[in-house]
Design a protein around this motif. Structure first.
Motif, short mmCIF file in Angstrom:
data_model
loop_
_atom_site.label_atom_id
_atom_site.label_comp_id
_atom_site.label_asym_id
_atom_site.label_seq_id
_atom_site.Cartn_x
_atom_site.Cartn_y
_atom_site.Cartn_z
N PRO A 116 0.83 -1.21 0.00
CA PRO A 116 0.00 0.00 0.00
C PRO A 116 0.87 1.26 0.00
N VAL A 117 0.68 2.09 -1.01
CA VAL A 117 1.54 3.27 -1.17
C VAL A 117 1.50 4.13 0.09
N LEU A 118 0.34 4.22 0.70
CA LEU A 118 0.19 4.99 1.94
C LEU A 118 1.24 4.59 2.96
N MET A 119 1.43 3.28 3.12
CA MET A 119 2.38 2.78 4.11
C MET A 119 3.82 3.09 3.72
N HIS A 120 4.10 2.97 2.43
CA HIS A 120 5.50 3.16 2.01
C HIS A 120 5.89 4.64 2.07
N ILE A 121 4.99 5.53 1.66
CA ILE A 121 5.28 6.96 1.82
C ILE A 121 5.29 7.31 3.30
N GLY A 122 4.29 6.81 4.01
CA GLY A 122 4.18 7.15 5.43
C GLY A 122 5.34 6.64 6.26
N SER A 123 6.08 5.68 5.74
CA SER A 123 7.21 5.11 6.48
C SER A 123 8.54 5.74 6.07
N GLY A 124 8.47 6.73 5.16
CA GLY A 124 9.69 7.49 4.87
C GLY A 124 10.24 7.41 3.47
N MET A 125 9.54 6.69 2.58
CA MET A 125 10.11 6.48 1.24
C MET A 125 9.67 7.58 0.28
N PHE A 126 10.33 8.74 0.42
CA PHE A 126 10.01 9.88 -0.44
C PHE A 126 11.20 10.83 -0.48
N GLY A 127 11.14 11.74 -1.43
CA GLY A 127 12.18 12.77 -1.56
C GLY A 127 11.79 13.74 -2.65
N ALA A 128 12.73 14.62 -2.99
CA ALA A 128 12.45 15.68 -3.97
C ALA A 128 13.40 15.59 -5.15
N ILE A 129 12.85 15.82 -6.34
CA ILE A 129 13.67 16.03 -7.53
C ILE A 129 13.35 17.42 -8.06
N ILE A 130 14.39 18.26 -8.12
CA ILE A 130 14.25 19.64 -8.55
C ILE A 130 14.73 19.73 -10.00
N VAL A 131 13.86 20.26 -10.85
CA VAL A 131 14.18 20.34 -12.28
C VAL A 131 14.29 21.82 -12.66
N ASP A 132 15.48 22.23 -13.09
CA ASP A 132 15.70 23.62 -13.50
C ASP A 132 15.14 23.84 -14.91
N PRO A 133 14.67 25.07 -15.18
CA PRO A 133 14.27 25.40 -16.55
C PRO A 133 15.51 25.57 -17.43
N PRO A 134 15.34 25.55 -18.74
CA PRO A 134 16.50 25.67 -19.64
C PRO A 134 17.30 26.94 -19.39
N VAL A 135 16.59 28.05 -19.16
CA VAL A 135 17.27 29.28 -18.75
C VAL A 135 17.14 29.37 -17.23
N PRO A 136 18.26 29.30 -16.53
CA PRO A 136 18.18 29.23 -15.07
C PRO A 136 17.45 30.43 -14.48
N LEU A 137 16.78 30.20 -13.39
CA LEU A 137 16.16 31.29 -12.64
C LEU A 137 17.26 32.18 -12.05
N GLU A 138 16.85 33.37 -11.64
CA GLU A 138 17.78 34.30 -11.02
C GLU A 138 18.52 33.63 -9.86
N HIS A 139 19.79 33.97 -9.75
CA HIS A 139 20.59 33.38 -8.67
C HIS A 139 19.92 33.66 -7.31
N ALA A 140 19.91 32.64 -6.47
CA ALA A 140 19.26 32.78 -5.17
C ALA A 140 19.90 31.80 -4.20
N LYS A 141 19.64 31.99 -2.94
CA LYS A 141 19.94 30.96 -1.95
C LYS A 141 18.76 30.01 -1.97
N GLU A 142 19.04 28.75 -2.25
CA GLU A 142 17.94 27.83 -2.56
C GLU A 142 17.85 26.71 -1.51
N PHE A 143 16.63 26.54 -1.03
CA PHE A 143 16.35 25.53 0.00
C PHE A 143 15.30 24.54 -0.52
N VAL A 144 15.46 23.31 -0.10
CA VAL A 144 14.46 22.28 -0.42
C VAL A 144 13.82 21.82 0.89
N LEU A 145 12.51 21.94 0.96
CA LEU A 145 11.76 21.54 2.15
C LEU A 145 10.73 20.49 1.75
#
Ligand SMILES: [Cu+2]
Length: 370
Positions: A206-235
């Protein structure tokens, strides 16, 4: 001529009356008529999904047939295997670094994750029996560009089946997101079509159990022209549903997940960790937050006390921008990009403004330094 319709209409009305009365007797009277239809539909659908390749198109539960073998709860319930005998005292706490790692110069990103079950200390007083990608909650931050090639392999070092569902991919899920059995691997390749902040998660039932038990994360995809320079955080926002600790280790509780009343919430797996050790930016510096919500169930009403977001990208940047935003909810299974530039120094609390959830750990501190 109404002979055939009147009884149906009458029984339907009767059923509504009976159901709304919420009495066992009346409900029992109404049930046979209403369930005859739905039960046969369910049976048909179930039979179809088991036999036909196209069953998954209509039923989300059938998208991952390899994982259907492990839907039974006895796999999912207490104390994920692999954590038995763990001495909780030996499991140390570490703060999860929220800084977005730099994007590779290579146009092909090769990732090899292991799925494994391990104990993770999420607070000073709480060790959880986690199911993980790469041994932590959340899994590693992946950072690529739109159109890059991602060659991904998942090797299952756990004791139950696991899989990987990248929301940044457009791919046949029955093939790519199939479960890897213990000691087995699954490999697939995809090219992110859109920029943005995307969730990845185990898609094994059950996906609920697998996500709920910690199996997740983030993939950040930049656009072809990068966004303005920034201090970038992933939450990465998530909920924790805990069962009674055994030997100091709390299993995740599937029935609590079904009840959708979490014990704790967290950004990056640890409740309130960024209150203890805040995020920091300079006054006038652009800060960009990639907020991804793993859920598994509740939205995250992202807000920064004393600030406003200059820009929130609802979809792929640099389009889809709205300006001057106080709060925006990131759906479970979604991700959005929030930008702000602090004009004044100070301590700014970022929070899930659904405060019953913020209070349970979806809260942190951003320090704006002179
Ligand atoms: Cu899994």
């Amino acid at each position: 001529m109404n002979d055939t319709t009147k009884p149906d209409a009458k029984s339907r009305r009767q059923f509504i009356v009976e159901a709304s009365a919420l009495t066992a007797t009346l409900a029992a009277c109404g049930r046979p008529e209403s369930t005859n239809g739905s039960a046969s539909a369910t049976d048909t659908t179930a039979a179809t999904s088991g036999n036909a390749a196209h069953g998954g198109r209509e039923r989300s539960g059938a998208q991952n047939p390899d994982s259907r073998a492990d839907t039974s709860l006895h796999h999912a319930m207490p104390g994920s295997s692999g954590t038995k005998g763990t001495a909780a005292a030996n499991v140390t706490f570490h703060r999860v670094d929220p800084i977005l790692p730099p994007v590779s110069r290579e146009r092909v990103t090769r990732l090899h994750f292991t799925a494994r079950e391990t104990a993770v200390r999420v607070r000073d007083d709480t060790v959880v029996a986690a199911w993980t990608f790469e041994g932590d909650i959340p899994g590693p931050i992946v950072h690529v560009r739109q159109g890059d090639t991602v060659e991904f392999t998942l090797t299952n070092q756990g004791q139950i089946p696991h899989s990987m569902d990248f929301h940044a991919a457009q791919i046949d899920p029955k093939v790519a997101f199939r479960s890897a059995m213990p000691e087995q691997s699954v490999t697939y390749t995809f090219k992110p079509k859109y920029a943005g902040a995307f969730l990845y998660h185990c898609g094994t039932a059950p996906v609920l159990m697998h996500i709920g038990s910690g199996m997740f994360g983030a993939i950040i995809v930049d656009p072809p022209v990068p966004l303005e320079h920034a201090k970038e955080f992933v939450l990465v926002h998530s909920e924790l549903y805990l069962g009674p600790a055994q030997n100091g280790v709390s299993p995740f509780d599937y029935n609590k997940m079904l009840g959708t009343l979490p014990d704790l919430f967290a950004f990056n797996g640890r409740p309130s960790q960024y209150q203890a050790e805040p995020l920091r930016v300079k006054r006038g510096e652009l800060a960009r937050f990639y907020v991804v919500n793993a859920g598994p169930t509740h939205p995250c009403a992202f807000h920064i006390v004393g600030e406003q977001f200059d820009t929130v990208y609802l979809g792929a940047p640099p389009g889809n921008a709205i300006r001057g935003v106080q709060t925006f909810a990131v759906a479970a299974g979604g991700g959005m990009i929030f930008e702000m530039r602090a004009d004044v120094p100070g301590e700014f609390v970022f929070v899930n403004h659904a405060f019953g959830h913020g209070q349970k750990g979806a809260i942190g501190m951003l320090v704006v330094e002179e």
